[in-house]
Design an enzyme around this catalytic site. Structure first.
Site, mmCIF file in Angstrom:
data_model
loop_
_atom_site.group_PDB
_atom_site.id
_atom_site.type_symbol
_atom_site.label_atom_id
_atom_site.label_comp_id
_atom_site.label_asym_id
_atom_site.label_seq_id
_atom_site.Cartn_x
_atom_site.Cartn_y
_atom_site.Cartn_z
ATOM 1 N N HIS A 1 10.330 34.282 23.656
ATOM 2 C CA HIS A 1 11.765 34.561 23.800
ATOM 3 C C HIS A 1 12.036 35.799 24.654
ATOM 4 C CE1 HIS A 1 12.439 37.658 20.543
ATOM 5 N NE2 HIS A 1 11.470 37.038 19.921
ATOM 6 N N HIS B 1 11.253 45.684 15.445
ATOM 7 C CA HIS B 1 12.708 45.904 15.436
ATOM 8 C C HIS B 1 13.069 47.391 15.396
ATOM 9 C CE1 HIS B 1 14.239 41.564 14.554
ATOM 10 N NE2 HIS B 1 13.294 41.604 15.477
ATOM 11 N N GLU C 1 16.621 33.811 20.469
ATOM 12 C CA GLU C 1 15.738 33.660 19.311
ATOM 13 C C GLU C 1 16.189 34.560 18.171
ATOM 14 O OE1 GLU C 1 12.277 34.512 16.659
ATOM 15 O OE2 GLU C 1 13.529 35.895 17.781
ATOM 16 N N GLU C 2 16.588 35.776 18.530
ATOM 17 C CA GLU C 2 16.893 36.782 17.492
ATOM 18 C C GLU C 2 18.164 36.463 16.696
ATOM 19 O OE1 GLU C 2 14.924 39.005 16.521
ATOM 20 O OE2 GLU C 2 13.577 39.515 18.173
ATOM 21 N N ASP D 1 4.776 35.205 19.849
ATOM 22 C CA ASP D 1 5.700 36.219 19.348
ATOM 23 C C ASP D 1 4.920 37.318 18.650
ATOM 24 O OD1 ASP D 1 8.121 37.500 18.744
ATOM 25 O OD2 ASP D 1 9.098 35.653 18.095
HETATM 26 CO CO CO Z 1 12.477 39.870 16.540
HETATM 27 ZN ZN ZN Z 2 10.402 37.844 18.279
#
Ligand code: CO
Ligand code: ZN
Length: 326
Positions: free
Chosen positions: A60, A297, A188-189, A211
């Site tokens: 992503h 994150h 994606e998030e 990922d």
């Molecule tokens: Co993420």
């Molecule tokens: Zn990710």
């Protein structure tokens, strides 16, 4: 590869606003794809090879971020909403960048601190003018840094997955016995929204998401076996995906045959594009090659270069050999 990681992680692209990062990746992969299309949601779809099994590889492009929602009349501070999974513990004093390059600093109201409503963004440039209109999206902002084998940056989730896909395309150099689609997905998030229609349209025989995954080597971290520097993480299970045993075995066999360091990954929170791919059409057996990453994150997502290389080697091995287990 370091330069590419720097370019990609520093690029701007909150979920739904991937046009800048997509252009950078498009340029980078152009010489290594037989065919490139951009679908209606903005997924960048690159085909390499023809015949054999149809493989969809997904990484992503989008990153978590914020959106300015309301301008405080007295101070000019911007209130904001989250784009994707924001943790409020990461906000105080952090910086965000709007599309025009304006950098904002996140402050917190007195006695506040654990709800999004307690925070605001200072975008005051001293002129008193409104320079960030309500509705403006922003990504977090930080430069990439290298510490030995470790690389620290914002948006490693999932630009490092994009790097793995791009470097694999370079290694293949258009030579592959399978029809592999490298899909750089959007959104994606905010709920795997790009991968779903892309998988639906491609209808692949097998899906592989690239990922980041958490590590269990933080001081009081989750009890998790994956560690930084331990090699490519082959996903077995996460809350959105039970990887079919034959997919896990396919990956483990490849890693062993090629002498690639690997570890088995069981993730207890979060999921990836593979969770969406598996549900396309009549169902697509799907797995995931994960890049171990600390501090996911946050603006200091940390990966290990040897792990990244292991992921590239594993993916290259998988798509450049005939796929026979299905
Ligand atoms: Co993420
Ligand atoms: Zn990710």
């Amino acid at each position: 590869m370091i330069d590419l990681i720097k370019t990609l992680t520093e690029a701007w692209g909150p979920s739904g606003y991937e046009h800048h990062i997509r252009q950078i990746i498009h340029q980078e992969v152009e010489p290594y794809a037989d065919d490139i299309t951009i679908d209606s949601l903005g997924n960048l779809i690159c085909r390499v090879g023809q015949g054999g099994k149809k493989v969809m590889v997904a990484a992503h492009m989008d990153e978590i971020g914020v959106m300015a929602t309301y301008r405080e009349k007295k101070t000019g501070y911007m209130r904001f909403a989250n784009i994707g999974g924001l943790m409020t513990t990461t906000l105080r004093g952090n910086r965000v960048k709007f599309e025009d390059g304006t950098v904002g600093v996140i402050g917190v109201h007195a006695n506040g601190g654990d709800k999004l409503d307690d925070f605001y963004i200072d975008v005051d440039d001293g002129s008193g003018d409104v320079i960030v209109p309500e509705g403006s999206p922003a990504g977090f902002w930080r430069e990439m840094q290298v510490r030995g084998k470790r690389v620290i940056g914002k948006a490693m989730d999932d630009r490092i997955g994009c790097v793995v896909a791009i470097e694999t395309m370079k290694k293949l150099n258009k030579q592959a016995p399978n029809e592999t689609y490298f899909v750089f997905t959007v959104q994606e998030e905010v709920g795997l929204r790009g991968a779903r229609p892309a998988a639906q349209a491609l209808n692949p025989d097998v899906g592989i998401a690239l990922d980041v995954t958490r590590t269990g080597d933080e001081a009081k971290g989750a009890k998790m076996a994956v560690k930084l520097g331990g090699g490519a993480a082959i996903k077995v299970h996460d809350p959105g995906l039970v990887v079919p045993p034959q997919i896990v075995q396919w990956m483990v066999d490849r890693a062993q045959a090629d002498g690639i360091p690997y570890q088995r990954e069981l993730l207890t929170g979060g999921t990836t594009d593979a969770a969406a791919i598996q549900l396309a059409g009549a169902g697509v057996p799907s797995g995931c090659i994960s890049i171990p990453c600390r501090f996911i994150h946050t603006v200091s997502e940390t990966v290990d270069l040897d792990d990244v290389q292991a992921c590239i080697n594993l993916l290259t091995g998988l798509v450049s050999n005939p796929i026979e287990f299905m």
